[in-house]
Structures are given as C-alpha cells and as structure tokens.
Design a protein around this motif. Structure first.
Motif, PDB file in Angstrom:
ATOM      1  N   LEU A   1       0.831  -1.207   0.000  1.00 26.87           N
ATOM      2  CA  LEU A   1       0.000   0.000   0.000  1.00 26.87           C
ATOM      3  C   LEU A   1       0.865   1.256   0.000  1.00 26.87           C
ATOM      4  CD1 LEU A   1      -2.976  -0.699   2.452  1.00 26.87           C
ATOM      5  CD2 LEU A   1      -3.128  -0.148   0.018  1.00 26.87           C
ATOM      6  N   SER A   2       1.903   1.243   0.805  1.00 18.65           N
ATOM      7  CA  SER A   2       2.784   2.410   0.879  1.00 18.65           C
ATOM      8  C   SER A   2       3.472   2.673  -0.453  1.00 18.65           C
ATOM      9  CB  SER A   2       3.831   2.208   1.980  1.00 18.65           C
ATOM     10  OG  SER A   2       3.215   2.125   3.249  1.00 18.65           O
ATOM     11  N   ALA A   3       3.671   1.612  -1.227  1.00 20.57           N
ATOM     12  CA  ALA A   3       4.308   1.754  -2.542  1.00 20.57           C
ATOM     13  C   ALA A   3       3.298   2.019  -3.650  1.00 20.57           C
ATOM     14  CB  ALA A   3       5.104   0.494  -2.864  1.00 20.57           C
ATOM     15  N   GLY A   4       2.016   2.115  -3.302  1.00 22.55           N
ATOM     16  CA  GLY A   4       0.988   2.353  -4.306  1.00 22.55           C
ATOM     17  C   GLY A   4       0.602   1.123  -5.099  1.00 22.55           C
ATOM     18  N   ARG A   5       0.948  -0.051  -4.602  1.00 25.39           N
ATOM     19  CA  ARG A   5       0.650  -1.307  -5.312  1.00 25.39           C
ATOM     20  C   ARG A   5      -0.639  -1.907  -4.738  1.00 25.39           C
ATOM     21  NH1 ARG A   5       6.326  -4.488  -4.908  1.00 25.39           N
ATOM     22  NH2 ARG A   5       5.034  -6.129  -5.863  1.00 25.39           N
ATOM     23  N   ARG A   6      -1.761  -1.297  -5.064  1.00 25.33           N
ATOM     24  CA  ARG A   6      -3.021  -1.668  -4.420  1.00 25.33           C
ATOM     25  C   ARG A   6      -3.460  -3.092  -4.746  1.00 25.33           C
ATOM     26  NH1 ARG A   6      -7.401   2.872  -5.475  1.00 25.33           N
ATOM     27  NH2 ARG A   6      -8.702   1.072  -4.936  1.00 25.33           N
ATOM     28  N   ASP A   7      -3.290  -3.526  -5.972  1.00 23.97           N
ATOM     29  CA  ASP A   7      -3.696  -4.893  -6.320  1.00 23.97           C
ATOM     30  C   ASP A   7      -2.884  -5.921  -5.538  1.00 23.97           C
ATOM     31  OD1 ASP A   7      -5.639  -4.031  -8.050  1.00 23.97           O
ATOM     32  OD2 ASP A   7      -4.441  -4.319  -9.865  1.00 23.97           O
TER      33      ASP A   7
ATOM     34  N   THR B   1      -8.819  -2.109  -1.458  1.00 22.87           N
ATOM     35  CA  THR B   1      -9.996  -2.300  -2.306  1.00 22.87           C
ATOM     36  C   THR B   1     -10.639  -0.969  -2.694  1.00 22.87           C
ATOM     37  OG1 THR B   1     -10.418  -4.423  -1.232  1.00 22.87           O
ATOM     38  CG2 THR B   1     -12.236  -3.441  -2.469  1.00 22.87           C
ATOM     39  N   GLU B   2     -10.747  -0.061  -1.724  1.00 23.14           N
ATOM     40  CA  GLU B   2     -11.500   1.175  -1.929  1.00 23.14           C
ATOM     41  C   GLU B   2     -10.621   2.409  -2.079  1.00 23.14           C
ATOM     42  OE1 GLU B   2     -14.171   1.493   1.352  1.00 23.14           O
ATOM     43  OE2 GLU B   2     -14.984  -0.535   1.097  1.00 23.14           O
ATOM     44  N   GLY B   3      -9.348   2.289  -1.767  1.00 22.84           N
ATOM     45  CA  GLY B   3      -8.475   3.455  -1.758  1.00 22.84           C
ATOM     46  C   GLY B   3      -8.536   4.161  -0.418  1.00 22.84           C
ATOM     47  N   GLY B   4      -7.733   5.205  -0.298  1.00 23.45           N
ATOM     48  CA  GLY B   4      -7.789   5.998   0.921  1.00 23.45           C
ATOM     49  C   GLY B   4      -6.692   5.714   1.919  1.00 23.45           C
ATOM     50  N   TRP B   5      -5.604   5.046   1.496  1.00 19.63           N
ATOM     51  CA  TRP B   5      -4.495   4.828   2.428  1.00 19.63           C
ATOM     52  C   TRP B   5      -3.786   6.154   2.676  1.00 19.63           C
ATOM     53  CZ3 TRP B   5      -3.562   1.541   5.951  1.00 19.63           C
ATOM     54  CH2 TRP B   5      -2.281   1.382   6.504  1.00 19.63           C
ATOM     55  N   PRO B   6      -3.557   6.523   3.942  1.00 20.78           N
ATOM     56  CA  PRO B   6      -3.021   7.859   4.246  1.00 20.78           C
ATOM     57  C   PRO B   6      -1.646   8.105   3.621  1.00 20.78           C
ATOM     58  CG  PRO B   6      -3.876   6.805   6.230  1.00 20.78           C
ATOM     59  CD  PRO B   6      -3.839   5.755   5.167  1.00 20.78           C
ATOM     60  N   GLU B   7      -1.457   9.313   3.124  1.00 19.77           N
ATOM     61  CA  GLU B   7      -0.141   9.734   2.660  1.00 19.77           C
ATOM     62  C   GLU B   7       0.682  10.305   3.807  1.00 19.77           C
ATOM     63  OE1 GLU B   7      -0.314  12.325  -0.667  1.00 19.77           O
ATOM     64  OE2 GLU B   7      -1.488  10.938  -1.918  1.00 19.77           O
ATOM     65  N   ARG B   8       0.004  10.900   4.785  1.00 18.00           N
ATOM     66  CA  ARG B   8       0.701  11.468   5.943  1.00 18.00           C
ATOM     67  C   ARG B   8       0.833  10.422   7.037  1.00 18.00           C
ATOM     68  NH1 ARG B   8      -2.535  16.824   7.441  1.00 18.00           N
ATOM     69  NH2 ARG B   8      -1.875  16.044   9.496  1.00 18.00           N
ATOM     70  N   LEU B   9       2.001  10.387   7.674  1.00 17.33           N
ATOM     71  CA  LEU B   9       2.277   9.404   8.710  1.00 17.33           C
ATOM     72  C   LEU B   9       1.306   9.524   9.876  1.00 17.33           C
ATOM     73  CD1 LEU B   9       4.232   7.157   9.671  1.00 17.33           C
ATOM     74  CD2 LEU B   9       5.633   8.955  10.709  1.00 17.33           C
ATOM     75  N   ASP B  10       1.035  10.751  10.321  1.00 16.16           N
ATOM     76  CA  ASP B  10       0.184  10.930  11.495  1.00 16.16           C
ATOM     77  C   ASP B  10      -1.250  10.493  11.244  1.00 16.16           C
ATOM     78  OD1 ASP B  10       0.203  13.370   9.797  1.00 16.16           O
ATOM     79  OD2 ASP B  10      -1.302  14.072  11.237  1.00 16.16           O
ATOM     80  N   LYS B  11      -1.667  10.466   9.972  1.00 14.83           N
ATOM     81  CA  LYS B  11      -3.044  10.098   9.661  1.00 14.83           C
ATOM     82  C   LYS B  11      -3.298   8.590   9.775  1.00 14.83           C
ATOM     83  CE  LYS B  11      -4.937  14.064   9.033  1.00 14.83           C
ATOM     84  NZ  LYS B  11      -6.030  14.515   9.956  1.00 14.83           N
ATOM     85  N   LEU B  12      -2.229   7.808   9.947  1.00 17.29           N
ATOM     86  CA  LEU B  12      -2.445   6.386  10.236  1.00 17.29           C
ATOM     87  C   LEU B  12      -3.219   6.206  11.537  1.00 17.29           C
ATOM     88  CD1 LEU B  12       1.012   4.822   9.296  1.00 17.29           C
ATOM     89  CD2 LEU B  12      -1.162   4.455   8.119  1.00 17.29           C
ATOM     90  N   ASN B  13      -3.090   7.172  12.417  1.00 19.53           N
ATOM     91  CA  ASN B  13      -3.801   7.109  13.692  1.00 19.53           C
ATOM     92  C   ASN B  13      -5.314   7.203  13.510  1.00 19.53           C
ATOM     93  OD1 ASN B  13      -3.269   7.109  16.688  1.00 19.53           O
ATOM     94  ND2 ASN B  13      -4.583   8.921  16.559  1.00 19.53           N
ATOM     95  N   ASN B  14      -5.757   7.678  12.341  1.00 20.63           N
ATOM     96  CA  ASN B  14      -7.181   7.921  12.107  1.00 20.63           C
ATOM     97  C   ASN B  14      -7.896   6.768  11.420  1.00 20.63           C
ATOM     98  OD1 ASN B  14      -5.744  10.586  12.266  1.00 20.63           O
ATOM     99  ND2 ASN B  14      -7.830  11.366  12.143  1.00 20.63           N
ATOM    100  N   VAL B  15      -7.168   5.803  10.884  1.00 22.94           N
ATOM    101  CA  VAL B  15      -7.814   4.798  10.039  1.00 22.94           C
ATOM    102  C   VAL B  15      -8.814   3.972  10.840  1.00 22.94           C
ATOM    103  CG1 VAL B  15      -5.881   4.660   8.429  1.00 22.94           C
ATOM    104  CG2 VAL B  15      -5.952   3.122  10.398  1.00 22.94           C
ATOM    105  N   ALA B  16      -9.887   3.571  10.170  1.00 25.00           N
ATOM    106  CA  ALA B  16     -10.938   2.791  10.824  1.00 25.00           C
ATOM    107  C   ALA B  16     -11.712   2.023   9.767  1.00 25.00           C
ATOM    108  CB  ALA B  16     -11.883   3.707  11.604  1.00 25.00           C
ATOM    109  N   LEU B  17     -12.321   0.933  10.185  1.00 24.29           N
ATOM    110  CA  LEU B  17     -13.197   0.191   9.288  1.00 24.29           C
ATOM    111  C   LEU B  17     -14.444   1.012   8.997  1.00 24.29           C
ATOM    112  CD1 LEU B  17     -13.007  -3.418  10.760  1.00 24.29           C
ATOM    113  CD2 LEU B  17     -12.194  -2.691   8.516  1.00 24.29           C
ATOM    114  N   ARG B  18     -14.887   0.957   7.762  1.00 24.57           N
ATOM    115  CA  ARG B  18     -16.094   1.672   7.355  1.00 24.57           C
ATOM    116  C   ARG B  18     -17.202   0.667   7.070  1.00 24.57           C
ATOM    117  NH1 ARG B  18     -11.900   4.357   4.569  1.00 24.57           N
ATOM    118  NH2 ARG B  18     -12.249   3.098   2.690  1.00 24.57           N
ATOM    119  N   GLY B  19     -18.374   0.938   7.607  1.00 24.71           N
ATOM    120  CA  GLY B  19     -19.512   0.080   7.328  1.00 24.71           C
ATOM    121  C   GLY B  19     -19.518  -1.195   8.137  1.00 24.71           C
TER     122      GLY B  19
END
Length: 361
Positions: free
Chosen positions: A296-302, A343-361
């Motif tokens: 994900l960090s390398a942009g290799r989503r598949d 699957t959906e995109g939205g992996w944080p580009e900023r390091l501090d925003k990893l603290n915000n990630v959460a499951l949706r739905g």
C-alpha cells in the motif's frame, strides 16, 4: 516469482468474525454453562506464557470452535489442563476427588478426554505421533508407570487436534529457548541460561513449532484417523509439510523487518525480504499482513489486496496469532483495514493520519 498467497474463504472468515468479540464464549451453547465454574477457580489471575490461564483456555477453545470440532473436543480444549499436567503446576480440579464434579458438569465423554489428556504423557504422545505414528487402526500405545495404555483412534485424533490448538495459542520465542527442541528437551541449568529465562523476552514468533504442528496435522491423514473429526483448515487442511529450515528462515526474515534491521529510507529491501519470508512459510498471516502494508505504501493496491486477503485467510484458519506481540483479534482488525484501503483506496499519505484509520460500514 509468484507468491504462494491464498484466496479468502468467505465462509471461514464469517466463522472467524463470530469469534472476534470477547463475549463469544458466553453465548456458546456448549461452553457457556461451564465457563462460570472455570472462572471461579481464578484462571483469570494465573500466569500462562503469553497471557493468563483464562486467555489460554479460551484461546484454545476458540481455535477448536473455528475448526468446527464437536462438543467433547471443544470442552477438552477449554479444560485441557485443569487437572494439571507435566508442563504446568496449575491444578484447578483435584483429579483424586473432583472427577465426579467435573463429569457432572461436562458429561462423561468430555471428562474422560480431559482426564486422559492431563494424566498421560503428552511429550511421549507427540514423540510417538511424529515418530512411528499410530498403529494400523489409528490407536496409539503410551507407557505410564510401567503400564501400557491404549488410546483409541478417536482419542488420538482429538489429542492431535487439541495439541495443535494448544501449541499455536501459546508458543513464542521464550518457549523456543526454555523448551528448546521440544519434545526432546534437554535439562539445562536456569542460572547459567539466565538470558533465555527472562520472560517474556523479545516476543519473537516461534522459529521451531509450526513444523511440529504441521507434522501433527499430517498425522490426521492416517487411514485409521480419517473422518473421525473435522480436519483443521491450517496447512491446506493438514496436507502440507513445513520444513524445519523453511520455518526458521521465514521467522528470521520476518523478524528482521519488524526489528527494522533493513534499509529504512526506501521499502524495496524490506518488501523483498518479506516476500521471501512468505515463500518460505505461506501458512501464517503476519508476514503477509505487513507485506500488504508495504505494498500500500508503494501504491501497489492490487498486490496489497491479494496479500491482505491471504493474511486474513491465514488468521481465519488459525484463530490465534503466530506473532504474540498483539492478540489475534487485533491482527485481524488491522488486516481488514489494509484490505479495505487496498480495495476502496484511501491509504493515508501522511504518517500521522495512520492514527485515524478505521473500518467503514
């Protein structure tokens, strides 16, 4: 080179999801009636390897539930050490005076399995299963106090499966050292090996015991044991071997990335190291999960999606963590976030925003 990743079995994952809540056992029709009596014996206060005795008993029962074992085998998992055994000095029920009480609580067949599992030599059991294996009909002879004891094929199958769950729930690097080369343990002086004795140590995943678990699982393919109990879904339903060398290499490669013993500016080396770890041992989820995050960090989503799905499949197959630094449910939760982002995109580009990630739905 293609990685040996696994597709996600949705039915298996659904079964695993039902066990993520800590309260699952309180709603289990077979185990819930027994739980208050077990908890009343202070199992939540006793130390046990990577947690408490309660964590261990419930964790073993969780794997057995995920593996769709029958009631008596799941109860054996929940109670497998309550009479004490050669590995722990915990005795929660006195086998000399309380067998009738436990029999009344769980039934005769389950109590019989618990008593045998606690009182027979499990070291000898593992040695003989991995050595010559069961007899032609699936039975196995153990020796105790100069007497021969014959385990029935059903007892052999049950003890193999519970031993697999028991080992994966508790074993990590601390036991790799203090029980080095189990089941052929040498007696070493504790004071001399003080560094190995320090609990919990570095909490590295085991570099030895998955090979043994795989060997136990393969024993279930014995003609005398086939069809007696559901085969655990690990190691491709207990059909695949894991060599000593492959397990050791995979653990070392994985841990070198976790300990940041690789170049840190770019992630190409760490990615290649983890890919090699997965090739050596594709049967545990943690290396695949970390690999998914690097993708994900390398942009290799598949690639991240496939690695996360495979990791989730492994976690769903075991019901316990290989890397004991955090619990199984936490590994599953983070892997689901990685899969969601892949699957959906939205992996944080900023390091501090990893603290915000959460499951949706």
């Amino acid at each position: 080179m293609t990685l040996p990743l696994h597709p996600l079995d949705q039915q298996l994952f659904t079964r695993a999801q039902a066990l993520l809540d800590d309260e699952w056992i309180a709603h289990d029709a077979d185990l819930a009636p027994v739980l208050p009596t077990v908890l009343a014996r202070n199992v939540g206060q006793d130390w046990h390897k990577a947690g408490t005795f309660r964590h261990h008993l419930v964790g073993v029962a969780r794997s057995l539930t995920l593996w769709q074992q029958p009631r008596d085998v799941r109860l054996l998992g929940l109670l497998h050490s309550v009479y004490g055994n050669a590995f722990v000095d915990l005795v929660k029920f006195d086998p000399a005076s309380e067998r009738a009480r436990l029999r009344e609580l769980v039934g005769e067949s389950a109590e019989h399995l618990v008593y045998l599992f606690c009182t027979q030599s499990r070291t000898q059991f593992v040695q003989r299963v991995l050595g010559g294996g069961p007899q032609a009909d699936g039975s196995l002879v153990l020796d105790k106090d100069g007497q021969r004891h014959l385990l029935t094929p059903y007892e052999v199958a049950a003890f193999i499966i519970v031993s697999m769950a028991d080992t994966i729930e508790q074993w990590f690097s601390w036991q790799d050292d203090i029980y080095s080369r189990f089941p052929n343990v040498q007696h070493r002086p504790q004071a001399v090996h003080w560094a190995a004795s320090l609990w919990p140590g570095p909490m590295r995943p085991t570099g030895r015991m998955l090979h043994q678990i795989a060997g136990l699982g393969q024993a279930l393919q014995h003609p005398g044991l086939q069809g007696l109990l559901p085969v655990p879904p690990v190691f491709a339903h207990c059909t695949q071997h894991l060599s000593v060398a492959s397990e050791a290499a995979a653990t070392s490669l994985y841990w070198s990335v976790i300990q940041q013993d690789q170049p840190l500016v770019d992630l190409d080396v760490a990615t290649a190291v983890l890919e090699q770890a997965v090739r050596h041992n594709p049967w545990v989820g943690e290396p695949q999960m970390v690999l998914a995050q690097l993708y994900l960090s390398a942009g290799r989503r598949d690639d991240a999606k496939h690695a996360a799905q495979s990791a989730l499949q492994c976690f769903s197959a075991w019901g316990n963590a290989w890397d004991k630094r955090v619990q199984w449910d936490a590994w599953v939760a983070w892997t689901r976030i990685l899969l969601q982002s892949a699957t959906e995109g939205g992996w944080p580009e900023r390091l501090d925003k990893l603290n915000n990630v959460a499951l949706r739905g």
